[in-house]
Design an enzyme around this catalytic site. Structure first.
Site, PDB file in Angstrom:
ATOM      1  N   PHE A  21       0.821  -1.216   0.000  1.00  0.00           N
ATOM      2  CA  PHE A  21       0.000   0.000   0.000  1.00  0.00           C
ATOM      3  C   PHE A  21       0.851   1.261   0.000  1.00  0.00           C
ATOM      4  CE2 PHE A  21       0.021   2.354   3.987  1.00  0.00           C
ATOM      5  CZ  PHE A  21       0.765   1.526   4.808  1.00  0.00           C
ATOM      6  N   LYS A  22       2.112   1.146   0.353  1.00  0.00           N
ATOM      7  CA  LYS A  22       2.952   2.342   0.429  1.00  0.00           C
ATOM      8  C   LYS A  22       3.104   3.029  -0.931  1.00  0.00           C
ATOM      9  CE  LYS A  22       5.330   1.228   4.674  1.00  0.00           C
ATOM     10  NZ  LYS A  22       4.640  -0.044   5.051  1.00  0.00           N
ATOM     11  N   ASP A  23       2.880   2.276  -2.015  1.00  0.00           N
ATOM     12  CA  ASP A  23       2.928   2.895  -3.346  1.00  0.00           C
ATOM     13  C   ASP A  23       1.889   3.999  -3.507  1.00  0.00           C
ATOM     14  OD1 ASP A  23       4.984   1.260  -4.441  1.00  0.00           O
ATOM     15  OD2 ASP A  23       3.536  -0.328  -4.869  1.00  0.00           O
TER      16      ASP A  23
END
Ligand SMILES: *Cc1c(COP(=O)(O)O)cnc(C)c1O
Length: 461
Positions: free
Chosen positions: A109-111
């Site tokens: 999810f960090k993208d």
């Protein structure tokens, strides 16, 4: 919109300066002066919007010093790199909604945040005629997402330190197979703590920091939180479209960044019933929410390594609101934490915490068991971080509530744990196919500050 510090000792600054500042210069975290609210009518309009347009509506409320056309372009470019046309689709398995946040280039999810932050940095540096050298330490996910966010960008170099041989093989390859000239991987012969200590020492060397315009990409940057607010709206709308009500988000939590974004969405007026904070054995935040006990323990290694954290950096942002936006109380709390290793709360404060959050800690055995049983029931593979949230949701959502679990990583990224649980190695998605055969570039180095410094000096020239 202007930004202030949780510690109250900077004068208000604009969004662009807040992005460039990262950590507030008084040691606090930056927050908007007030959180804008969205009316019911406006929510009804937003419900019809595709992801990118929704992102523009949300982000433009906070980024008022960037012209609308520029902001639109930055957002569009950031999400073009996602594999799924919905960016963050919601699926339903066994009565549970799963918000898939892993369709970006590095499968975590960090993208969602770091693709936008990379584009924002490039835009602001060009506008200011400046350069930046990003330096960071990673145990895995953040490093690859940060590298992917800035690879090939103008006026930015990135230096990411990881402990040699101590990340998962895939995580290392996701970083070292990026060959763009501005990307510099450093494999340190040591632990993650060694990497982090070197990075801290670099930032504490103020002359060096200034000379090389060091920048950070850790989750304390407000732009990262802001980008994540968007998918709470998006998912809430999809679940409401499907008839769900009393929506509870279950969030696998480490640094409190992701769940804090949910808290911001709730304060903006999105009718979220409750936020369920799911932890692994590193359960300081669960102890805080259930027993009011915020005392720091030892970090335990688990199968969900991106949540192996004791002191959650974004937690300070929540405390600011819990303490009725009183920066003196925040300063006192962190002075107490530094001295005694704990923070004490009043019964009234704790009662408020429990209105907004509930929490569960899920151990390793139960995490692996839920991966196996969920697959048997539905055929769906959960990554071990997502599994912690799903288990927590199964244990503590009420009959009238609709749980939505945030899927924070693709199962193939943590294939070993998934295979241990199910006997099945998750198939590689396109982003990983052939990664074992790609060429790599990485500097192997002793855990020595002077050597890392010399390397940065040479490459940054
Ligand atoms: C970073 C990460 C988390 C924790 O998110 P926070 O914002 O730090 O709470 C959970 N799962 C995965 C896969 C991550 O990479």
């Amino acid at each position: 919109m202007r930004y202030i510090s949780t510690r109250g000792q900077i004068s208000p600054i604009g969004f662009k300066d807040a992005v460039m500042m990262g950590l507030a210069t008084d040691g606090g975290l930056l927050l908007p002066e007030r959180i804008p609210t969205v009316s019911r009518e406006e929510l009804a309009v937003w419900q019809e919007l595709p992801y990118r347009e929704l992102a523009f509506r949300v982000i433009s409320l906070f980024a008022t010093d960037i012209p609308a056309d520029d902001l639109k372009r930055l957002i569009d470019r950031s999400y073009d790199s996602f594999e799924h046309k919905e960016i963050t689709p919601v699926v339903r398995e066994d009565g549970i909604y799963i918000l898939e946040l892993f369709h970006g280039p590095t499968l975590a999810f960090k993208d969602v945040a770091l693709q936008l932050l990379g584009n924002l940095f490039e835009y602001l540096l060009r506008e200011r005629g400046q350069r930046m050298n990003i330096v960071g330490a990673t145990s895995g996910d953040t490093g690859s997402a940060a590298i992917c966010g800035v690879r090939g960008k103008e006026n930015i170099n990135i230096f990411i330190l990881h402990p040699h041989g101590k990340t998962s093989p895939i995580q290392a390859r996701q970083m070292t197979t990026v060959l763009d000239a501005n990307v510099h991987n450093i494999a340190v012969e040591g632990t993650f703590d060694d990497c982090q200590n070197i990075v801290k020492a670099l930032f504490n060397d103020l002359a060096f920091k200034e000379k090389y315009a060091l920048g950070a990409v850790n989750s304390i940057n407000w732009a990262r939180v802001l980008a994540q607010v968007v998918y709470y709206f998006y998912a809430w709308f999809r679940v409401a479209d499907a008839g769900g009500s009393e929506i509870v988000f279950s969030v696998p939590t480490g640094n409190f960044g992701d769940i804090f974004a949910g808290y911001v969405a709730k304060r903006m007026g999105l009718p979220i019933r409750r936020l369920l904070l799911a932890t692994n054995e590193n359960n300081i935040l669960t102890r805080f929410i259930t027993d009011g006990d915020y005392s720091v323990g030892q970090v335990v290694q688990t199968v969900s390594p991106s949540m192996d954290i004791q002191v959650a950096s974004n937690f300070e942002r929540y405390l600011y609101y819990l303490f009725d936006e009183d920066p003196a109380r925040v300063r006192n709390a962190f002075a107490q934490l530094a001295g005694a290793g704990r923070i004490d709360f009043t019964p009234q404060e704790l009662a408020r915490v429990r209105e907004e959050f509930s929490s569960r800690s899920v151990n390793q055995e139960d995490t692996l068991a839920i991966i196996a049983s969920f697959r048997e029931k539905t055929g769906y593979l959960l990554d071990p971080h997502t599994a912690v949230g799903v288990k927590a949701a199964l244990e503590c959502t009420g009959r009238d509530e609709t749980p939505v679990c945030l899927a924070t990583a693709h199962p193939a990224k943590f294939g070993e744990a998934v295979e241990r649980a199910t006997g099945i190695a998750p198939p590689y998605p396109p982003a990983l196919s052939g990664i074992e055969k790609l060429p790599t570039r990485c500097a192997l180095m002793e855990a020595d500050l002077a050597k890392v410094k010399a390397f940065i000096e040479e490459k940054a020239r």
